[in-house]
Motif scaffolding. Structure first.
Motif: not given
Length: 416
Positions: A59-65
RNA sequence: GGAGAAGUGGGAGAGUGGUUGAAUCCGCGCCCCUGCUAAGGGUGUGUAGGAGCAAUCCUACCGAGGGUUCGAAUCCCUCCUUCUCCA
């Protein structure tokens, strides 16, 4: 606390030991089952939790990207419903297991003789021979009243039955005995400690008085605090939740405290005199050590208590308690019984127990054994019950006219 | 009794929402270098539970318990303890 891992690993062997102490097979089966249930519940929960952790990271990665998170969020939400449910199942399984496990007594050592009650205890040794009286020896309450040492009525007036008041030489002898015993124990390597007379629930669970024996404890109104039934409770729990180093073991301590017991199950027994009081003085020995040295320490503790009686010139005997007479937490116990000529029988004056790791497991007292943390062995024993020692002195040292000889070793403590 | 501050691994002490179970220092373990009443370099070092022969992996734990959140040592609430100031 019994070792549930052991119960799981060697059910037949371990449960056979517990059954000697009267634990039913049904309960043991229940325990085993609850333990397995908890294990399964834990694994189920942890798998769901792992999935959640992974997705949250994602989820964190998705948001960052700047990716779309809706689909992922839906998956997480669905999983979280399962996580909550699994957690609840696990919690209930945990409570069910603990509630039951905390009421299971320690397994007796193989050396403990089978038996139903104190009549099946085995005498190990006699120390000193009871002396012959040329007259009929009196019981201690008669001597106590005649000498003005103990006032039973006024104790009742102040509190209730089973309380007494000591006066004059009676009170001074009590104090002398306490000091003598503490000094004696200190010379044998037991460090003196002074501890609270009130303890919390956790401490009493650690040494095994709770949850099973709440009826025999005095509880503070509105507080989760109890008067100690023995110094064993505060002293043993001094190191609760700690990890000791191997080189500081054995830890050996001695403490004087008052002890408070409701004597709930003792109605009608020893109602006269000061054998069984609601409040009494006791000097206690407590030790914690490694499993391979605990028997040596045990022997030393028994010697300590016995030698105090010998120094006081009081005849006594050592008794190995049978399974039926063994306390809740003890793996094995030696009682010391002092000779009471007035009663014409031996009466318990000290009880020394090795609990092995039973209390340590409950109170989480561990030590570093190399790289591993292991539970210590805890031991406790009275050296001695002060009131009963005074009783023994009165009955053994009485003269025909009712006067009582003061033991030699106590004279320095009395300025004599 | 009132007001405030703080509670992080053996110790000290960072860390205010996302590869942080947690930087750094000290302590301790092991290895290397060196050699004389030293010092230096490398490396490792929490607890509990579970899976696996093992390497390793998973889960929980930053005073305790709840809550918010996809996610908490970090935000909110309650409690406990300690410290400071006031009465």
């Amino acid at each position: 606390m019994i070792d549930l891992k052991l119960l799981q690993k060697d059910f037949a062997g371990f449960s056979a030991k517990l059954m000697r102490k009267g634990v039913s097979e049904a309960l043991l089966n229940d325990l085993k089952e609850k333990n397995e249930t908890l294990k399964i519940a834990k694994v189920a929960f942890e798998e769901l939790q792992a999935a959640r952790n992974a997705m949250s990271k994602e989820f964190g990665v998705y948001k960052r990207e700047g990716k779309d998170i809706n689909e992922l969020k839906a998956r997480i939400d669905a999983n979280n419903v399962k996580v909550d449910a699994a957690l609840e199942v696990q919690r209930q399984a945990q409570v069910a297991l603990e509630t039951l496990a905390m009421t299971v007594p320690n397994a007796p050592d193989d050396s403990v003789p089978d038996g139903a009650d104190e009549n099946d205890n085995i005498e190990i040794a006699k120390v000193l021979t009871p002396k012959e009286f040329s007259f009929t020896p009196k019981e201690h309450w008669e001597l106590a009243e005649q000498n003005g040492w103990i006032d039973f009525e006024r104790g009742v007036k102040l509190a209730t039955s089973r309380f007494s008041v000591s006066f004059g030489m009676g009170a001074r002898l009590e104090r002398a005995l306490i000091n003598f015993m503490l000094d004696f124990n200190r010379e044998r390597g037991f460090e003196e400690v002074s501890v609270p007379a009130l303890v919390n629930r956790q401490a009493l669970e650690g040494t095994g008085q709770l949850p099973k024996f709440e009826d025999d404890l005095y509880k503070m109104d509105g507080l989760d605090l109890f008067l100690i039934p023995t110094a064993e409770v505060p002293v043993t729990n001094l190191y609760a939740d700690e990890i000791l180093t191997a080189d500081e073991l054995p830890i050996r301590m001695t403490a004087y405290t008052s002890c408070f017991r409701k004597e709930a199950g003792a109605a009608g027994r020893d109602t006269r005199g000061m054998i069984r009081q609601h409040q009494f003085h006791k000097v206690e020995l407590v030790a914690m050590t490694t499993p391979d040295t605990s028997e040596a320490v045990f022997t030393q503790m028994v010697g300590c208590a016995s030698d105090i009686l010998t120094a006081l010139e009081l005849p006594h005997r050592l008794v190995n308690l049978c399974t039926g007479d063994l306390g809740f937490g003890a793996a094995h116990t030696t009682d010391i019984e002092v000779w009471l000529p007035g009663q014409n029988q031996y009466r318990e004056i000290s009880s020394i127990s090795n609990t092995r790791d039973f209390q340590a497991r409950r109170a989480k007292i561990r030590y570093k054994n190399g790289k591993k943390n292991e539970f210590v062995n805890t031991l406790n024993g009275s050296s001695l019950a002060v009131g009963r020692t005074l009783v023994a002195i009165m009955e053994n040292n009485q003269n025909e006219d009712g006067s009582i000889d003061i033991p030699k070793v106590l004279k320095p403590y009395l300025g004599m």
